[in-house]
Design an enzyme around this catalytic site. Sequence first.
Site, PDB file in Angstrom:
ATOM      1  N   THR A  40      38.281  36.930  39.209  1.00  0.00           N
ATOM      2  CA  THR A  40      37.579  38.172  39.053  1.00  0.00           C
ATOM      3  C   THR A  40      37.309  38.625  37.556  1.00  0.00           C
ATOM      4  OG1 THR A  40      39.364  39.671  39.791  1.00  0.00           O
ATOM      5  CG2 THR A  40      37.713  38.710  41.462  1.00  0.00           C
ATOM      6  N   GLU A  41      37.859  38.020  36.571  1.00  0.00           N
ATOM      7  CA  GLU A  41      37.776  38.386  35.259  1.00  0.00           C
ATOM      8  C   GLU A  41      36.488  38.711  34.799  1.00  0.00           C
ATOM      9  OE1 GLU A  41      41.901  36.263  35.751  1.00  0.00           O
ATOM     10  OE2 GLU A  41      39.727  36.056  36.343  1.00  0.00           O
TER      11      GLU A  41
END
Length: 244
Positions: A121-122
Site C-alpha cells: 500500500t506504500e
Amino acid sequence: MTLIARTRARAVETLSLDSPHNRNALSAALVGDLADALGDAAEDTGVRAVVLTHTGNTFSAGADLKDPPPPEALVALLRQIIELPKPVVARVTGHVRAGGLGLLAACDIAAASTDATFAFTEVRIGVAPAVISLPLLPRTDPRALARYYLTGERFDAPEAVATGLLTTCDSDVDKALDPVLDGLRRSAPDALAETKRLLTARVLEAFDRDADALTALSARLFSSPQAREGMTAFLERRDPAWVV
C-alpha cells in the site's frame, strides 16, 4: 511490557507479534522487541527453529505512521531474520500490508491461511516499498511484483504463493505447517545453519549492495510533501489530493 509473545514446543520457538490495538503495526517498540526475541532465539541451543506469527486478525499493517522505526532499524531487523542461524517460518492467519510483507519475504518459509490478504500500500500514501525490497526482489516473481508494487492492489493467498511471496497456503495453516516443522525437528542444527546460509547468500548480496541507498530513499520519501498528504489522508480516512 513486551510486544512479542513467546511460547515453545519441541524446540520450536513461536514469536507472536502482539500489538493488536494497532494491527501489529511496525512501531519502533515492536521492531526493537522482535529483534531482542530473535537474538535470544539465536543464542538458545534449545531452539531448533522459529515460527513468526501474530495475535489478532492482522499479521502486520506495515509501518506505524504514529511511531515509525528508523529505516536503519527495519533494515537491521530484516537482515537479522535472514542471518539467523536457525530457520524462521512465517505463519499468517490474517492480513498483511506494506512493511509486514518485508517480514514475510525475510523468512525462510512462509505459510498462510487461504483467507489471508496482502497489499503493497506504500504508493497509495506517497512512498515506495524501498527497504522491504531488499528481501522481496531476490525472492519473488518480478512481473507480479511490478503489478502489486505499482497499483497497491489487494491480492489473495493463492496469488501470493504464485508470486513467490508465500511457500504455501491452506484453509488450515497449521496442518500445512505440520510436515515443515516435523522436518526441521528432524534436521541437524549445524546442517540447518549451513543450508540456510546457502539459500540466503543472494539475498544478503542485495543487502550489501543496496541497503544504504534504499534506506536513504525511504527517509527522503517519508519526509516528502506527498507522503505528508498521503499519511494525513490515511489517518483522516479520505482520499489523498492526487486521486483522480
